[in-house]
Write a protein that holds these residues in place. Sequence first.
Motif, PDB file in Angstrom:
ATOM      1  N   THR A 327       0.768  -1.324   0.086  1.00  0.00           N
ATOM      2  CA  THR A 327       0.029  -0.122  -0.250  1.00  0.00           C
ATOM      3  C   THR A 327       0.751   1.176   0.161  1.00  0.00           C
ATOM      4  O   THR A 327       2.189   1.187   0.521  1.00  0.00           O
ATOM      5  N   ILE A 328       0.287   2.459  -0.630  1.00  0.00           N
ATOM      6  CA  ILE A 328       0.866   3.470  -0.181  1.00  0.00           C
ATOM      7  C   ILE A 328      -0.292   4.313   0.159  1.00  0.00           C
ATOM      8  O   ILE A 328      -1.456   4.607  -0.213  1.00  0.00           O
ATOM      9  N   GLU A 329      -0.030   4.856   1.543  1.00  0.00           N
ATOM     10  CA  GLU A 329      -1.031   5.454   2.421  1.00  0.00           C
ATOM     11  C   GLU A 329      -0.634   6.621   3.287  1.00  0.00           C
ATOM     12  O   GLU A 329      -0.689   6.206   4.663  1.00  0.00           O
ATOM     13  N   PRO A 330      -0.222   7.602   2.823  1.00  0.00           N
ATOM     14  CA  PRO A 330       0.264   8.876   3.803  1.00  0.00           C
ATOM     15  C   PRO A 330      -0.964   9.347   4.410  1.00  0.00           C
ATOM     16  O   PRO A 330      -2.240   9.338   3.809  1.00  0.00           O
ATOM     17  N   GLY A 331      -0.868  10.118   5.414  1.00  0.00           N
ATOM     18  CA  GLY A 331      -1.906  10.925   5.913  1.00  0.00           C
ATOM     19  C   GLY A 331      -1.661  11.899   6.809  1.00  0.00           C
ATOM     20  O   GLY A 331      -0.400  12.222   7.125  1.00  0.00           O
ATOM     21  N   ILE A 332      -2.412  13.009   7.226  1.00  0.00           N
ATOM     22  CA  ILE A 332      -2.174  13.901   8.058  1.00  0.00           C
ATOM     23  C   ILE A 332      -3.516  13.743   9.000  1.00  0.00           C
ATOM     24  O   ILE A 332      -4.412  13.932   8.785  1.00  0.00           O
ATOM     25  N   TYR A 333      -2.659  13.987  10.464  1.00  0.00           N
ATOM     26  CA  TYR A 333      -3.910  13.706  11.316  1.00  0.00           C
ATOM     27  C   TYR A 333      -3.468  14.656  12.755  1.00  0.00           C
ATOM     28  O   TYR A 333      -2.673  14.439  13.218  1.00  0.00           O
ATOM     29  N   ILE A 334      -4.657  15.780  12.803  1.00  0.00           N
ATOM     30  CA  ILE A 334      -4.508  16.603  13.525  1.00  0.00           C
ATOM     31  C   ILE A 334      -5.431  16.399  14.700  1.00  0.00           C
ATOM     32  O   ILE A 334      -6.574  16.511  14.646  1.00  0.00           O
ATOM     33  N   PRO A 335      -4.751  16.265  15.998  1.00  0.00           N
ATOM     34  CA  PRO A 335      -5.865  16.101  17.033  1.00  0.00           C
ATOM     35  C   PRO A 335      -6.665  17.193  17.252  1.00  0.00           C
ATOM     36  O   PRO A 335      -6.482  18.404  17.146  1.00  0.00           O
ATOM     37  N   GLY A 336      -7.895  16.782  17.669  1.00  0.00           N
ATOM     38  CA  GLY A 336      -9.067  17.608  17.852  1.00  0.00           C
ATOM     39  C   GLY A 336      -9.526  18.309  16.577  1.00  0.00           C
ATOM     40  O   GLY A 336     -10.882  19.024  16.610  1.00  0.00           O
ATOM     41  N   PHE A 337      -9.240  18.056  15.339  1.00  0.00           N
ATOM     42  CA  PHE A 337      -9.510  18.605  14.345  1.00  0.00           C
ATOM     43  C   PHE A 337     -10.040  17.628  13.258  1.00  0.00           C
ATOM     44  O   PHE A 337     -11.091  17.763  12.798  1.00  0.00           O
ATOM     45  N   GLY A 338      -9.303  16.658  13.040  1.00  0.00           N
ATOM     46  CA  GLY A 338      -9.436  15.627  12.026  1.00  0.00           C
ATOM     47  C   GLY A 338      -8.387  14.942  11.357  1.00  0.00           C
ATOM     48  O   GLY A 338      -7.031  15.644  11.324  1.00  0.00           O
ATOM     49  N   GLY A 339      -8.470  14.197  10.462  1.00  0.00           N
ATOM     50  CA  GLY A 339      -7.356  13.698   9.634  1.00  0.00           C
ATOM     51  C   GLY A 339      -7.719  13.170   8.260  1.00  0.00           C
ATOM     52  O   GLY A 339      -9.040  12.834   8.118  1.00  0.00           O
ATOM     53  N   VAL A 340      -6.835  12.975   7.350  1.00  0.00           N
ATOM     54  CA  VAL A 340      -7.149  12.484   6.080  1.00  0.00           C
ATOM     55  C   VAL A 340      -6.091  11.317   5.688  1.00  0.00           C
ATOM     56  O   VAL A 340      -4.903  11.486   6.188  1.00  0.00           O
TER      57      VAL A 340
END
Length: 368
Positions: A327-340
């Motif tokens: 898989t290729i699965e980067p993400g951005i995860y911001i506590p209290g805000f949300g993630g992608v």
Amino acid sequence: MQMNFQGRLDTLNNYLQEEEIDLALITTPSNVFYYTGFQCEPHERFLALVIDRRQNKTCLFVPALDKDMAMEQSYIQDIIGISDEQSPFDVLKENLTTDVTSIGIEMKTMNVFQYEHLQDIFSKASFTDVGPQVNSQRLIKSRAEIDLMVEAVDIIEKVMAEGIKHLKLGMTEAEFVAELEYLMRKFGADGPSFSTIALFGEKSALPHGSPGDRKLQNGDFVLIDMGVVKNGYCSDTTRTFIFGEASEKQKEIYNIVLEATNKGIEAVKAGIPLKTFDIASRDVIKSYGYDEYFNNRVGHGLGIDVHEEPSIHEKNEDIAREGYVFTIEPGIYIPGFGGVRIEDEVYINEKGEVEVLTSFPKELQILK
């Protein structure tokens, strides 16, 4: 679709001969399936494919209640059932050569209880780890395996397309997961390949969060990470949506992750270190200043198991080879805000080129 079980067994046998290993026990259910075509979850009961080179014998030890199924599915015809009142180690002792000097086991997965009993039975033997050999065989996927994985991908993409139509305000994550897993069966899956993840709003910042009673609201991220098993092979894909209205920050984060996913995929080819693919994705996220919100590897192998070799992380110097699937699965995860997170499956084909097995659209979709 017929797998080359004899070829797989021959490769393992050649390794055992070269290493002068007299007897090998393959006890991990997914590895037993790889060599025999027999798939089961034995739970606490004993399951083992045994290659006894002294007797020139290959046999399969299975729970007695699964013997009929093993007779139907297994490439190996010598099947020995073990009933619940029997000691599996007594059955092994009755059927195998016990004066061997070298035994191969999967050290990463065999438990201490089994290991100590094997030491009692084979008191003259030293134990060698055959796990790396098995993993190296499973790393290289055949085109027949890819065809099965594509079936699993096709099912999960139908589930994704239909599932998002069922989202509505006030629905809980758990209710949505129930809809998705119903659709998996409806579209022909044997079952989910892992516990389905569906997270709303701020909970999408938890990469492996547990769906619960969080209700869907306008402006929420909707992160869906799921896969199915079909004929023994897994799929695994993630898409992130926004329900209702999208903020500029949400759009920004989404587009950064999309760029990171695409850059990671563009970097994939045979003959270069696996870390290259992670770094290609990671550098995109770093360039926008969000690197502190991406703290896991960019991908993992999959096939019979949803997580297997290779591991795609920024320090893995191993060289990518033809036949790898991951898989290729980067993400951005911001506590209290949300993630992608946006996840695709890729295959390095016989020419050393990348084939993307997943095809579900990646552009941002705002659901109403």
